[in-house]
Scaffold this motif. Structure first.
Motif, mmCIF file in Angstrom:
data_model
loop_
_atom_site.group_PDB
_atom_site.id
_atom_site.type_symbol
_atom_site.label_atom_id
_atom_site.label_comp_id
_atom_site.label_asym_id
_atom_site.label_seq_id
_atom_site.Cartn_x
_atom_site.Cartn_y
_atom_site.Cartn_z
ATOM 1 N N TYR A 127 -49.755 7.360 56.020
ATOM 2 C CA TYR A 127 -51.196 7.122 56.028
ATOM 3 C C TYR A 127 -51.497 5.625 55.902
ATOM 4 C CZ TYR A 127 -55.817 6.502 53.958
ATOM 5 O OH TYR A 127 -57.078 6.044 53.670
ATOM 6 N N ARG A 128 -50.830 4.940 54.979
ATOM 7 C CA ARG A 128 -51.048 3.516 54.821
ATOM 8 C C ARG A 128 -50.617 2.743 56.065
ATOM 9 N NH1 ARG A 128 -54.515 1.508 51.689
ATOM 10 N NH2 ARG A 128 -53.364 -0.437 52.022
ATOM 11 N N LEU A 129 -49.524 3.182 56.707
ATOM 12 C CA LEU A 129 -49.043 2.498 57.905
ATOM 13 C C LEU A 129 -50.048 2.633 59.051
ATOM 14 C CD1 LEU A 129 -46.817 0.976 59.413
ATOM 15 C CD2 LEU A 129 -45.754 3.207 59.897
ATOM 16 N N TYR A 130 -50.529 3.833 59.288
ATOM 17 C CA TYR A 130 -51.486 4.040 60.380
ATOM 18 C C TYR A 130 -52.849 3.461 60.046
ATOM 19 C CZ TYR A 130 -48.448 6.903 63.265
ATOM 20 O OH TYR A 130 -47.432 7.325 64.100
ATOM 21 N N LEU A 131 -53.179 3.358 58.773
ATOM 22 C CA LEU A 131 -54.420 2.687 58.386
ATOM 23 C C LEU A 131 -54.354 1.204 58.730
ATOM 24 C CD1 LEU A 131 -57.182 2.640 56.971
ATOM 25 C CD2 LEU A 131 -55.954 2.351 54.792
ATOM 26 N N PRO A 175 -50.928 -7.899 59.263
ATOM 27 C CA PRO A 175 -50.322 -6.558 59.263
ATOM 28 C C PRO A 175 -48.790 -6.652 59.272
ATOM 29 C CG PRO A 175 -50.986 -7.111 61.474
ATOM 30 C CD PRO A 175 -51.412 -8.277 60.611
ATOM 31 N N SER A 176 -48.152 -5.569 59.015
ATOM 32 C CA SER A 176 -46.698 -5.503 59.084
ATOM 33 C C SER A 176 -46.260 -5.356 60.534
ATOM 34 C CB SER A 176 -46.183 -4.314 58.259
ATOM 35 O OG SER A 176 -46.674 -3.090 58.806
ATOM 36 N N ALA A 215 -46.984 -1.904 61.901
ATOM 37 C CA ALA A 215 -48.397 -1.690 62.224
ATOM 38 C C ALA A 215 -48.750 -2.331 63.558
ATOM 39 C CB ALA A 215 -49.280 -2.251 61.111
ATOM 40 N N ILE A 216 -48.173 -3.506 63.831
ATOM 41 C CA ILE A 216 -48.444 -4.165 65.117
ATOM 42 C C ILE A 216 -47.890 -3.333 66.266
ATOM 43 C CG2 ILE A 216 -47.930 -6.208 66.485
ATOM 44 C CD1 ILE A 216 -47.897 -7.819 63.892
ATOM 45 N N GLU A 217 -46.676 -2.758 66.057
ATOM 46 C CA GLU A 217 -46.082 -1.930 67.112
ATOM 47 C C GLU A 217 -46.913 -0.673 67.364
ATOM 48 O OE1 GLU A 217 -42.123 -1.148 65.899
ATOM 49 O OE2 GLU A 217 -41.405 -3.223 66.203
ATOM 50 N N LEU A 218 -47.398 -0.049 66.296
ATOM 51 C CA LEU A 218 -48.225 1.146 66.463
ATOM 52 C C LEU A 218 -49.560 0.810 67.124
ATOM 53 C CD1 LEU A 218 -47.642 2.976 63.057
ATOM 54 C CD2 LEU A 218 -46.781 3.647 65.313
ATOM 55 N N ALA A 219 -50.127 -0.347 66.786
ATOM 56 C CA ALA A 219 -51.397 -0.754 67.398
ATOM 57 C C ALA A 219 -51.224 -1.013 68.889
ATOM 58 C CB ALA A 219 -51.946 -2.001 66.704
ATOM 59 N N SER A 235 -57.176 2.941 69.371
ATOM 60 C CA SER A 235 -57.781 2.990 68.031
ATOM 61 C C SER A 235 -58.173 4.407 67.636
ATOM 62 C CB SER A 235 -59.016 2.082 68.003
ATOM 63 O OG SER A 235 -58.656 0.738 68.236
ATOM 64 N N SER A 236 -58.680 5.180 68.604
ATOM 65 C CA SER A 236 -59.063 6.554 68.306
ATOM 66 C C SER A 236 -57.854 7.408 67.914
ATOM 67 C CB SER A 236 -59.775 7.178 69.503
ATOM 68 O OG SER A 236 -58.918 7.140 70.652
ATOM 69 N N GLN A 237 -56.712 7.181 68.588
ATOM 70 C CA GLN A 237 -55.503 7.930 68.251
ATOM 71 C C GLN A 237 -54.982 7.535 66.867
ATOM 72 O OE1 GLN A 237 -53.257 6.764 71.776
ATOM 73 N NE2 GLN A 237 -53.246 8.917 72.457
ATOM 74 N N LEU A 238 -55.022 6.233 66.600
ATOM 75 C CA LEU A 238 -54.592 5.779 65.276
ATOM 76 C C LEU A 238 -55.465 6.358 64.168
ATOM 77 C CD1 LEU A 238 -53.871 2.015 66.075
ATOM 78 C CD2 LEU A 238 -52.182 3.815 65.622
ATOM 79 N N GLN A 239 -56.741 6.472 64.423
ATOM 80 C CA GLN A 239 -57.639 7.058 63.430
ATOM 81 C C GLN A 239 -57.342 8.543 63.213
ATOM 82 O OE1 GLN A 239 -61.793 6.688 64.365
ATOM 83 N NE2 GLN A 239 -62.449 7.288 62.320
ATOM 84 N N THR A 240 -57.027 9.242 64.304
ATOM 85 C CA THR A 240 -56.688 10.664 64.195
ATOM 86 C C THR A 240 -55.415 10.872 63.374
ATOM 87 O OG1 THR A 240 -57.719 11.113 66.345
ATOM 88 C CG2 THR A 240 -56.161 12.748 65.482
ATOM 89 N N TYR A 241 -54.385 10.054 63.686
ATOM 90 C CA TYR A 241 -53.136 10.158 62.917
ATOM 91 C C TYR A 241 -53.368 9.785 61.452
ATOM 92 C CZ TYR A 241 -50.508 10.641 67.284
ATOM 93 O OH TYR A 241 -50.004 11.085 68.485
ATOM 94 N N LYS A 242 -54.199 8.758 61.254
ATOM 95 C CA LYS A 242 -54.465 8.314 59.883
ATOM 96 C C LYS A 242 -55.124 9.425 59.057
ATOM 97 C CE LYS A 242 -58.020 5.679 59.484
ATOM 98 N NZ LYS A 242 -58.969 6.500 58.678
ATOM 99 N N GLU A 243 -56.093 10.083 59.619
ATOM 100 C CA GLU A 243 -56.781 11.153 58.906
ATOM 101 C C GLU A 243 -55.871 12.373 58.683
ATOM 102 O OE1 GLU A 243 -59.704 11.002 57.523
ATOM 103 O OE2 GLU A 243 -59.935 8.938 58.196
#
Length: 211
Positions: A103-107, A120-121, A124-128, A133-141
């Motif tokens: 959760y912290r990573l995707y946040l 960012p780490s 986090a840059i690789e995931l971004a 952004s919408s997918q990252l928010q979905t995974y984060k939640e």
């Protein structure tokens, strides 16, 4: 002269016999007193072996499990439950921590993708760069919900082992009598059978429940 001698001898024999009887009475009295005294001394020296049995405290078992999981189970004599307690706490705790880390990573990745995070780490840059952004928010939640869910389960498991220790503490002195049993015996009809049975019911099974 012989008569006087015989009379004198008779008197001496009587005195000797009386003296012997008196000595025997004295010896018997002394012996009985000695036996009585020895018995009293032995009774005084012999410690009473009956000791009051320590009362098993359910409250103590509950407090011990609340302070240290599994300690109440040990106090109740249920050693085999300790690995189960720690396996549940370890597994649920690991799942809770893992989901919180994700959760912290995707946040961080989501905040970086929306230009709200400056340092960012590398992950986090690789995931971004891989997700929108919408997918990252979905995974984060999703990871946040899983983190909360497993955290609740961890707390529930912790409370469950406390309740288990409390219940085992109350049942520690509960004795199930051997008279409470169910026996199954063969049944043969005879002339002494108090309850009339049909003619064809000659052989069967008898179920007896003793209370």
């Amino acid at each position: 002269m012989p008569r006087r001698f015989l009379l004198l001898m008779g008197i001496l024999v009587c005195f000797a016999f009386q003296e012997t009887e008196a000595q025997n009475v004295v010896f018997d009295t002394v012996g009985n007193a000695q036996i009585t005294a020895d018995t009293i001394v032995k009774e005084q020296k012999t410690p009473t072996k009956a000791k009051a049995r320590k009362t098993h405290s359910p409250k103590k078992a509950t407090i011990m499990s609340a302070c240290l999981p599994g300690l109440g189970q040990v106090y109740n004599g249920k050693w085999w439950k300790v690995p189960i307690v720690y396996a549940g706490l370890g597994g649920l705790g690991y799942l809770s921590y893992s989901n919180y880390s994700n959760y912290r990573l995707y946040l961080d990745a989501y905040l970086y993708s929306t230009d709200d995070l400056e340092n960012p780490s590398q992950q986090a840059i690789e995931l971004a760069g891989r997700y929108a952004s919408s997918q990252l928010q979905t995974y984060k939640e999703s990871y946040r919900r899983d983190f909360e869910f497993y955290t609740i389960l961890t707390v529930a498991w912790y409370g469950l082992q406390i309740i288990d220790a409390c219940v085992d503490g109350h049942l520690y002195t509960y004795d199930i009598s051997d008279d409470l049993s169910l026996s199954v015996d063969p049944y043969l009809r005879s002339a002494e059978t108090p309850v009339p049975m049909p003619q064809y019911a000659q052989v069967g099974l008898s179920f007896k429940l003793n209370f």
